[in-house]
Design an enzyme around this catalytic site. Structure first.
Site, mmCIF file in Angstrom:
data_model
loop_
_atom_site.group_PDB
_atom_site.id
_atom_site.type_symbol
_atom_site.label_atom_id
_atom_site.label_comp_id
_atom_site.label_asym_id
_atom_site.label_seq_id
_atom_site.Cartn_x
_atom_site.Cartn_y
_atom_site.Cartn_z
ATOM 1 N N HIS A 208 -3.814 3.476 -3.622
ATOM 2 C CA HIS A 208 -4.034 2.963 -2.260
ATOM 3 C C HIS A 208 -3.324 1.639 -2.028
ATOM 4 O O HIS A 208 -2.522 1.518 -1.091
ATOM 5 C CB HIS A 208 -5.527 2.788 -1.977
ATOM 6 C CG HIS A 208 -5.797 2.067 -0.692
ATOM 7 N ND1 HIS A 208 -5.789 2.700 0.534
ATOM 8 C CD2 HIS A 208 -6.056 0.761 -0.427
ATOM 9 C CE1 HIS A 208 -6.034 1.814 1.483
ATOM 10 N NE2 HIS A 208 -6.201 0.628 0.920
ATOM 11 N N ILE B 144 -9.432 9.375 0.732
ATOM 12 C CA ILE B 144 -9.475 8.362 -0.321
ATOM 13 C C ILE B 144 -9.469 6.972 0.327
ATOM 14 O O ILE B 144 -8.703 6.713 1.259
ATOM 15 C CB ILE B 144 -8.266 8.472 -1.273
ATOM 16 C CG1 ILE B 144 -8.308 9.796 -2.060
ATOM 17 C CG2 ILE B 144 -8.203 7.287 -2.234
ATOM 18 C CD1 ILE B 144 -9.410 9.875 -3.095
ATOM 19 N N HIS C 29 0.846 -1.201 0.000
ATOM 20 C CA HIS C 29 0.000 0.000 0.000
ATOM 21 C C HIS C 29 0.883 1.254 0.000
ATOM 22 O O HIS C 29 1.202 1.800 1.062
ATOM 23 C CB HIS C 29 -0.911 -0.009 1.223
ATOM 24 C CG HIS C 29 -1.836 -1.179 1.269
ATOM 25 N ND1 HIS C 29 -1.420 -2.442 1.638
ATOM 26 C CD2 HIS C 29 -3.165 -1.275 0.978
ATOM 27 C CE1 HIS C 29 -2.455 -3.275 1.583
ATOM 28 N NE2 HIS C 29 -3.520 -2.589 1.185
ATOM 29 N N HIS D 116 -30.271 -14.071 23.404
ATOM 30 C CA HIS D 116 -29.283 -14.090 24.472
ATOM 31 C C HIS D 116 -28.748 -15.496 24.772
ATOM 32 O O HIS D 116 -27.935 -15.665 25.678
ATOM 33 C CB HIS D 116 -29.879 -13.500 25.751
ATOM 34 C CG HIS D 116 -30.004 -12.012 25.722
ATOM 35 N ND1 HIS D 116 -30.669 -11.335 24.724
ATOM 36 C CD2 HIS D 116 -29.539 -11.058 26.577
ATOM 37 C CE1 HIS D 116 -30.610 -10.032 24.959
ATOM 38 N NE2 HIS D 116 -29.927 -9.840 26.076
ATOM 39 N N GLU E 214 -18.348 -3.913 23.482
ATOM 40 C CA GLU E 214 -17.600 -5.173 23.557
ATOM 41 C C GLU E 214 -16.351 -5.194 22.678
ATOM 42 O O GLU E 214 -15.296 -5.665 23.102
ATOM 43 C CB GLU E 214 -18.514 -6.355 23.180
ATOM 44 C CG GLU E 214 -19.604 -6.652 24.171
ATOM 45 C CD GLU E 214 -20.876 -5.865 23.922
ATOM 46 O OE1 GLU E 214 -21.880 -6.131 24.612
ATOM 47 O OE2 GLU E 214 -20.860 -4.976 23.018
#
Length: 670
Positions: free
Chosen positions: A260, A187, A26, A467, A405
């Protein structure tokens, strides 16, 4: 051309040359963010490349881990021991320069990064650990702990939900020694951020409680440096420095998404060299740069030498505190003085209750254990009694992570990697999905963060299928390097904690909401992962019942019922598959004899993983559908977790195995 400007150009070219040689990487961030990275490393970062691990160093996290080539170029130029040859082996097998930064592989890399946003949460963990240790050990006349945490991120990090979770938590905690450098080039892979990301990032962070500083020109080293100085002067807020940059600066592809994640190619590199006026051969560092870094090196060494003087003075003035500081840094839990954690309760209790008692017994003797939950401590019971709260004004031991979390897991990773603390975190098992990515990074880095996950099955009951974890056990067990304990009673819960804090891998401990009986033959054999909890009268059993957690008691009851019908059953407790699979073949065969193919696995979770133990001839008492809202005892009955069903399945597998043996002419039940 000044030394600083030339060094920035060198960092740019080393990075793109490494990427070009690897034919992947990159280059965009490496070219655009090089002035930011240089300014931090040269003018502000308290570090000593000759000893990258000296304790009071500033921590640097490359949250935008895809920019690893820039980090490796920095480490090479600044003298961390990364060689030219290492840069030339970028992204190659066994190299010190992997595609994304990896903890333990490259000196100077504080944490493995790449999944965007997590690095910022890791940095929050570093900053939180620094403040906790500073509050514990610093004295008015002797400041032992005093350093900053920096993170370099990009637009992608700012889009991830974990960044907002972590940023909100950091502001609540007033972590003023956390500084995030935002490489804002607008970008991403798909193009301009206008198509997906138009929010005012600065206004959002100001609303969260951050100081926000803006630098309009990412090429202006002086302005970047001034912004960092301003951030360091802030006493009550974390700081976000938004720096406008051009992705792929200097190349023909600058400002476009094409730069990129794709190497520039030979022709574009030639054009880049021309635009930068850079003539130094590929992978070489000019004497002007080497001399410049050598001049800075004296200051880098002084950072550590000054701290060593502070340590010496601290040791003289506060010898007891110094010894305690060393103990915290070592972070070793001595379980020889914790035998009482295996004491058997007088009555049945939920393993989450057992966990609370055991965790507190361990924490009482080991004050460097610290942690909290995602706003569920009254339910998970994962809190240190009388430990106080971690807050901007209180040096406590209980962290209120809020309902965050994912950030919670990544923050704990950062806290552990900082050094000096052993962190744990807790939530309901079903919500481990939210922090799976952080749990995965714990395993990837092989660090002993403890995940206390309660309400481990349909035993949650009335809260219903949202749950009630079904597939989460299987998900956690699928993570390489992860230890997953589902203890059956108090003694196995104690063994889970001892295993967790005497090893070097992360551990998930899954605990029941409902009461379970205290069983006779459980205990430290849980260290083997699987063991015989109740054996048959016959040397070779007719059937083996394998169970975990709350279902172990059911298996023992079913064994008794089977024996009344003349079927010899062995009960195997399997609290941790990962540890069992690490045992010798001889041991595994002694627990699960290969010639006994009649087997039943009993666990209130998905069945898939159990085939490796029961084979094609065995039977499964598991649950492969979502639960429902009803009292736990009714749910277990509906889903077949009862003695009659286990006996039925055991008889079926015994019968089928005998038929198979007869067809094959074998003289045993295998």
């Amino acid at each position: 051309m000044t030394d600083e400007e030339f060094t920035v150009k060198t960092l740019r070219m080393l990075s793109v040359e490494a990427i070009e040689k690897a034919k992947s990487g990159h280059p965009g961030i490496c070219l655009g963010a090089a002035p930011i990275a240089y300014t931090l490393f040269a003018r502000h970062l308290k570090h000593n490349p000759k000893n990258p691990n000296f304790f009071d160093r500033d921590r640097f996290v490359l949250s935008a881990g895809h920019g690893s080539a820039l980090l490796y170029s920095l480490l090479h130029v600044f003298g961390y021991g990364l060689t030219k040859e290492d840069l030339m082996r970028f992204r190659q097998h066994t190299s010190k320069t992997p595609g994304h930064p990896e903890y333990g592989v490259t000196a100077g890399v504080e944490v493995s990064t790449g999944p965007l946003g997590q690095g910022i949460a890791n940095a929050v963990g570093f900053a939180l650990a620094e403040r906790i240790l500073a509050n514990k050990f610093n004295r008015p006349d002797c400041t032992l702990i005093d350093h900053y945490t920096y993170a370099l991120c990009g637009d992608g990090c700012m889009m991830e939900g974990i960044e907002n979770e972590a940023a909100s938590f950091a502001a609540t905690q007033k972590l003023n020694k956390l500084i995030v450098l935002y490489d804002c080039n607008r970008i991403t892979i798909e193009g301009s951020t206008d198509i997906a990301f138009t929010e005012d990032v600065g206004a959002r962070h100001e609303a969260l409680g951050w100081q926000v500083i803006r630098v309009n020109n990412g090429e202006d080293i002086t302005a970047i440096s001034a912004a960092i100085t301003l951030a360091k002067d802030e006493k009550t807020k974390p700081s976000l420095i938004i720096i406008n940059t051009t992705i792929g600066y200097g190349s023909p592809l600058a400002g476009t998404s094409k730069i990129h994640g794709t190497p520039l190619g030979t022709d574009n590199i030639k054009e880049l060299r021309k635009a930068l006026g850079y003539k130094t051969p590929a992978f070489e560092v000019a004497p002007q740069v080497t001399d410049h870094i050598s001049e800075l090196a004296t200051g880098f060494a002084k950072y550590e030498s000054d701290w060593n003087k502070t340590v010496k003075a601290y040791k003289t003035k506060y010898p007891e505190e110094y010894e305690e500081f060393l103990r915290w840094r070592k972070g070793t839990v001595d379980f020889e003085e914790l035998d009482h954690i295996y004491d058997v309760p007088e009555k049945a209790e939920a393993t989450r209750v057992s966990s609370a008692r055991i965790l507190n017994a361990i924490a009482e003797k080991n004050p460097f254990i610290i942690g909290g939950s995602a706003d569920l401590a009254p339910s998970t019971l994962a809190a240190i009694k009388d430990g106080g709260d971690v807050s901007p004004t209180d040096c406590g031991r209980n962290i209120h992570f809020g309902i965050r979390e994912h950030a919670m897991g990544a923050i704990c990773n950062g806290m552990y990697l900082h050094g000096g603390l052993l962190p744990f975190c807790s939530t309901f098992a079903t919500f481990s999905d939210y922090m799976k990515a952080a749990i995965r990074m714990s395993a990837l880095m092989n660090i002993p963060v403890v995940y206390v996950l309660t309400h481990d099955s349909i035993g949650v009951g009335e809260d219903g299928p949202t749950h009630q974890p079904i597939e989460q056990l299987e998900m956690l067990r699928a993570i390489p390097g992860m230890k997953v304990f589902r203890p059956a009673d108090s003694k196995e819960t104690a063994a889970a904690y001892e295993s967790a804090w005497t090893g070097k891998s992360p551990t998930a401990i899954l605990l029941s909401r409902q009461n379970v009986p205290q069983l006779e033959h459980t205990g430290t054999d849980a260290f083997y992962g699987g063991y015989i909890a109740a054996d048959s009268a016959k040397e070779t059993p007719d059937v083996i019942l394998i169970a975990t957690g709350s279902e172990l008691a059911l298996a023992i009851d079913a064994k008794t019922a089977l024996e009344k019908e003349g079927i010899a059953a062995r009960v195997v407790s399997m609290p941790c598959m990962e540890l069992f699979d690490l045992q010798t073949a001889k041991y595994r065969d002694s627990v699960l004899p290969p010639n006994v193919r009649a087997r039943v696995a009993i666990e209130a979770g998905r069945s898939n993983i159990w085939y490796k133990y029961v084979g094609l001839d065995g039977e499964l008492c598991c649950i492969d559908s979502f639960g429902m809202s009803a009292p736990a005892n009714i749910l277990f009955e509906i889903c077949g977790f009862n003695v009659d069903n286990v006996v039925k399945l055991a008889k079926k597998t015994v019968r089928n195995c005998k038929k198979s043996a007869a067809l094959l002419g074998e003289d045993n039940n295998g």
